[in-house]
Design a protein around this motif. Structure first.
Motif, PDB file in Angstrom:
ATOM      1  N   GLY A   1      -6.661   9.417   5.413  1.00  0.00           N
ATOM      2  CA  GLY A   1      -5.272   9.720   5.731  1.00  0.00           C
ATOM      3  C   GLY A   1      -4.649   8.819   6.770  1.00  0.00           C
ATOM      4  O   GLY A   1      -3.482   9.005   7.128  1.00  0.00           O
ATOM      5  N   VAL A   2      -5.394   7.841   7.261  1.00  0.00           N
ATOM      6  CA  VAL A   2      -4.845   6.933   8.270  1.00  0.00           C
ATOM      7  C   VAL A   2      -3.841   5.984   7.615  1.00  0.00           C
ATOM      8  O   VAL A   2      -4.136   5.372   6.587  1.00  0.00           O
ATOM      9  CB  VAL A   2      -5.976   6.122   8.942  1.00  0.00           C
ATOM     10  CG1 VAL A   2      -5.390   5.018   9.822  1.00  0.00           C
ATOM     11  CG2 VAL A   2      -6.863   7.037   9.772  1.00  0.00           C
ATOM     12  N   ASP A   3      -2.653   5.893   8.188  1.00  0.00           N
ATOM     13  CA  ASP A   3      -1.662   4.925   7.726  1.00  0.00           C
ATOM     14  C   ASP A   3      -1.925   3.623   8.472  1.00  0.00           C
ATOM     15  O   ASP A   3      -1.505   3.441   9.616  1.00  0.00           O
ATOM     16  CB  ASP A   3      -0.254   5.438   8.013  1.00  0.00           C
ATOM     17  CG  ASP A   3       0.825   4.502   7.470  1.00  0.00           C
ATOM     18  OD1 ASP A   3       0.469   3.396   6.997  1.00  0.00           O
ATOM     19  OD2 ASP A   3       2.010   4.863   7.532  1.00  0.00           O
ATOM     20  N   ARG A   4      -2.635   2.730   7.830  1.00  0.00           N
ATOM     21  CA  ARG A   4      -3.077   1.514   8.515  1.00  0.00           C
ATOM     22  C   ARG A   4      -1.917   0.601   8.895  1.00  0.00           C
ATOM     23  O   ARG A   4      -2.048  -0.213   9.807  1.00  0.00           O
ATOM     24  CB  ARG A   4      -4.103   0.777   7.649  1.00  0.00           C
ATOM     25  CG  ARG A   4      -5.382   1.596   7.484  1.00  0.00           C
ATOM     26  CD  ARG A   4      -6.407   0.960   6.581  1.00  0.00           C
ATOM     27  NE  ARG A   4      -7.522   1.885   6.389  1.00  0.00           N
ATOM     28  CZ  ARG A   4      -8.572   1.978   7.194  1.00  0.00           C
ATOM     29  NH1 ARG A   4      -8.668   1.181   8.238  1.00  0.00           N
ATOM     30  NH2 ARG A   4      -9.528   2.849   6.964  1.00  0.00           N
TER      31      ARG A   4
ATOM     32  N   TYR B   1      -4.958   5.759  -1.267  1.00  0.00           N
ATOM     33  CA  TYR B   1      -3.904   4.755  -1.209  1.00  0.00           C
ATOM     34  C   TYR B   1      -4.086   3.765  -2.361  1.00  0.00           C
ATOM     35  O   TYR B   1      -5.199   3.287  -2.601  1.00  0.00           O
ATOM     36  CB  TYR B   1      -3.941   3.985   0.112  1.00  0.00           C
ATOM     37  CG  TYR B   1      -3.395   4.749   1.295  1.00  0.00           C
ATOM     38  CD1 TYR B   1      -2.022   4.861   1.494  1.00  0.00           C
ATOM     39  CD2 TYR B   1      -4.250   5.360   2.207  1.00  0.00           C
ATOM     40  CE1 TYR B   1      -1.520   5.560   2.579  1.00  0.00           C
ATOM     41  CE2 TYR B   1      -3.749   6.063   3.292  1.00  0.00           C
ATOM     42  CZ  TYR B   1      -2.382   6.153   3.472  1.00  0.00           C
ATOM     43  OH  TYR B   1      -1.892   6.843   4.542  1.00  0.00           O
ATOM     44  N   LEU B   2      -3.010   3.475  -3.082  1.00  0.00           N
ATOM     45  CA  LEU B   2      -3.019   2.369  -4.033  1.00  0.00           C
ATOM     46  C   LEU B   2      -2.809   1.093  -3.230  1.00  0.00           C
ATOM     47  O   LEU B   2      -1.904   1.014  -2.395  1.00  0.00           O
ATOM     48  CB  LEU B   2      -1.897   2.531  -5.064  1.00  0.00           C
ATOM     49  CG  LEU B   2      -2.001   3.766  -5.972  1.00  0.00           C
ATOM     50  CD1 LEU B   2      -0.736   3.901  -6.815  1.00  0.00           C
ATOM     51  CD2 LEU B   2      -3.227   3.685  -6.863  1.00  0.00           C
ATOM     52  N   LYS B   3      -3.641   0.093  -3.480  1.00  0.00           N
ATOM     53  CA  LYS B   3      -3.608  -1.124  -2.679  1.00  0.00           C
ATOM     54  C   LYS B   3      -2.695  -2.180  -3.294  1.00  0.00           C
ATOM     55  O   LYS B   3      -2.478  -2.213  -4.504  1.00  0.00           O
ATOM     56  CB  LYS B   3      -5.021  -1.694  -2.531  1.00  0.00           C
ATOM     57  CG  LYS B   3      -5.972  -0.801  -1.762  1.00  0.00           C
ATOM     58  CD  LYS B   3      -7.339  -1.459  -1.640  1.00  0.00           C
ATOM     59  CE  LYS B   3      -8.309  -0.575  -0.877  1.00  0.00           C
ATOM     60  NZ  LYS B   3      -9.652  -1.208  -0.781  1.00  0.00           N
ATOM     61  N   GLU B   4      -2.197  -3.044  -2.442  1.00  0.00           N
ATOM     62  CA  GLU B   4      -1.375  -4.166  -2.894  1.00  0.00           C
ATOM     63  C   GLU B   4      -2.129  -4.975  -3.951  1.00  0.00           C
ATOM     64  O   GLU B   4      -3.303  -5.294  -3.778  1.00  0.00           O
ATOM     65  CB  GLU B   4      -1.034  -5.065  -1.702  1.00  0.00           C
ATOM     66  CG  GLU B   4      -0.175  -6.264  -2.065  1.00  0.00           C
ATOM     67  CD  GLU B   4       0.125  -7.143  -0.865  1.00  0.00           C
ATOM     68  OE1 GLU B   4       0.533  -8.292  -1.075  1.00  0.00           O
ATOM     69  OE2 GLU B   4      -0.058  -6.673   0.280  1.00  0.00           O
ATOM     70  N   GLY B   5      -1.455  -5.253  -5.070  1.00  0.00           N
ATOM     71  CA  GLY B   5      -2.066  -6.027  -6.145  1.00  0.00           C
ATOM     72  C   GLY B   5      -2.678  -5.189  -7.247  1.00  0.00           C
ATOM     73  O   GLY B   5      -2.979  -5.699  -8.324  1.00  0.00           O
TER      74      GLY B   5
ATOM     75  N   SER C   1       0.829  -1.206   0.000  1.00  0.00           N
ATOM     76  CA  SER C   1       0.000   0.000   0.000  1.00  0.00           C
ATOM     77  C   SER C   1       0.865   1.258   0.000  1.00  0.00           C
ATOM     78  O   SER C   1       1.787   1.393   0.806  1.00  0.00           O
ATOM     79  CB  SER C   1      -0.914  -0.008   1.224  1.00  0.00           C
ATOM     80  OG  SER C   1      -1.727   1.145   1.249  1.00  0.00           O
ATOM     81  N   VAL C   2       0.552   2.173  -0.923  1.00  0.00           N
ATOM     82  CA  VAL C   2       1.393   3.356  -1.105  1.00  0.00           C
ATOM     83  C   VAL C   2       0.518   4.553  -1.478  1.00  0.00           C
ATOM     84  O   VAL C   2      -0.533   4.401  -2.102  1.00  0.00           O
ATOM     85  CB  VAL C   2       2.460   3.096  -2.199  1.00  0.00           C
ATOM     86  CG1 VAL C   2       1.815   2.818  -3.550  1.00  0.00           C
ATOM     87  CG2 VAL C   2       3.456   4.241  -2.304  1.00  0.00           C
TER      88      VAL C   2
END
Length: 412
Positions: free
Chosen positions: A360-363, A54-58, A38-39
């Protein structure tokens, strides 16, 4: 990989003058990035610039340009253009061969700077100004005043049909069967499709706080992919955009049959875990409950008991330890729709009931404060407070449980 999406994106990159290098063959070489972790996806090439999402994994993005050693300019599947890190920790880059895009039949050249809007009205928000000399693809002509167009960046919007602003030889698509046909009753939409009854926003997520991708016009047909809540459908439009529209019959005539998990399809061990948990419905909540009795439970004690009694598995005694246990097995997802019955869901602290409360939460930095057992069909089994009545079943879609979810996965 969506090849049509790649081809259209590459065409936009060619217009921008930032296309990847062409191979000697007649095919185009397109650079594609796959998100590894995630980025942030930002409006500019700087960490001070606003985060779009956020761009998600995958996820897969089209790489339009490498701005510098630190930033790529990319386009996501919704057609949004932004910037993301070049760090290999977050994105891996590969090349794919695509046939050259075909020239569009209906195009227009901007004669004078004109507003490109989100809907066919001057009251709709302006996306950007289309500049003199730009070429746009004309997708439709909803009325005599507006064209629906796609610009060189892939944005879909509406501009004036006035020849003062655009020069075009647009020809409306000819009817496929011009011969008159006798009137008949309107047919119902095909399974898992919807016909738009009144112009409606297609949004990036299931809520009005999410950005609008475009307006879906009256008469359009969309494919319904899922119904994450009673208020929203997840759909695919005629351009391949995936987003969310209201379920209100004011906007869509839908024929959607949600998939239902058949208990017969659930493995016996999972059924045993769920049945073991349901035996304790209504059992009072107590924070830090005694792990050696079943008179009261906190969230992790309840999950631990269900797995111990239903499957003979002894999980760690606290939710963070259980989260580490599940992560170590390597089968996790941050989207509850990907989970299966019997999976454990892990949540961050409550920040509010609205999705915007979690923007904006950095999970990756958030601590696990709660967990639950997924029952399937958007239902979770858990306990979280004395006032809530102890062990209970809740829906996860379109509420704070969904917004708080960090990840979920199997402990089996």
């Amino acid at each position: 990989m969506n090849r049509k999406w790649i081809a259209s994106t590459l065409a936009g990159a060619l217009l921008l003058g930032s296309a990847p290098v062409l191979s000697p063959s007649t095919a185009y070489a397109a650079l594609i990035g796959e998100i590894e972790s995630s980025v942030s996806f930002r409006v500019g090439p700087n960490t001070d610039d606003r985060r779009i999402r956020y761009l998600k994994e995958g996820e897969t993005v089209a790489i339009l340009q490498k701005v510098n050693a630190y930033w790529y300019k990319v386009k996501d599947r919704n057609g949004t253009v932004g910037y993301t890190s070049t760090n290999a920790k977050y994105i891996s880059v590969s090349e794919t061969q695509e046939a050259p895009p075909q020239q569009q039949r209906n195009t227009g050249t901007i004669v004078a700077s004109v507003s490109m809007r989100e809907g066919p009205s001057t009251s709709d928000d302006r996306i950007r100004y289309a500049q003199k000399g730009e070429v746009v693809t004309i997708l439709s002509k909803p009325n005599s005043y507006w064209y629906e167009v796609k610009d060189k960046y892939g944005n879909v919007g509406y501009i004036s049909t006035n020849s003062k602003y655009i020069s075009t030889e647009y020809a409306a698509p000819a009817p496929t069967n011009p011969a008159p046909t006798p009137p008949s009753a309107p047919s119902a939409p095909a399974d898992d499709t919807g016909v738009i009854v009144s112009s409606v926003s297609l949004r990036e997520g299931p809520g009005t706080s999410y950005d609008r991708i475009r307006y879906v016009a009256k008469g359009e047909t969309v494919a319904i992919l899922a119904k994450p809540s009673n208020s929203w459908y997840k759909v695919r439009d005629k351009y391949g955009n995936i987003g969310f529209v209201s379920t209100s019959s004011q906007y869509i005539d839908a024929n959607y049959k949600p998939p239902v998990i058949d208990p017969g399809d659930v493995p016996a061990v999972v059924q045993n875990i769920i049945q073991a948990g349901k035996r304790y419905l209504g059992t009072p909540y107590e924070y830090g409950s005694d792990r050696y009795t079943t008179d009261t439970f906190d969230c992790s004690d309840f999950v631990r008991t269900a797995f111990l009694e239903g499957a003979g598995i002894t999980l760690p005694s606290d939710s963070r330890g259980q989260g580490d246990y599940v992560k170590a097995l390597g089968r996790t997802s941050s989207d509850w729709r990907d989970l299966k019955p019997g999976d454990i869901l892990f949540f961050m602290s409550y920040e509010g009931s609205s999705k915007s409360d979690y923007d904006g939460v950095d999970r990756s930095e958030e601590r696990i404060t709660h967990d639950a057992i997924y029952l399937g069909n958007g239902q979770i089994l858990h306990t979280y407070s004395k006032d809530s009545g102890g062990v209970r079943v809740d829906s996860i879609g379109d509420n704070h449980w969904e917004y708080r979810l960090l990840f979920g996965g199997s402990a089996l």
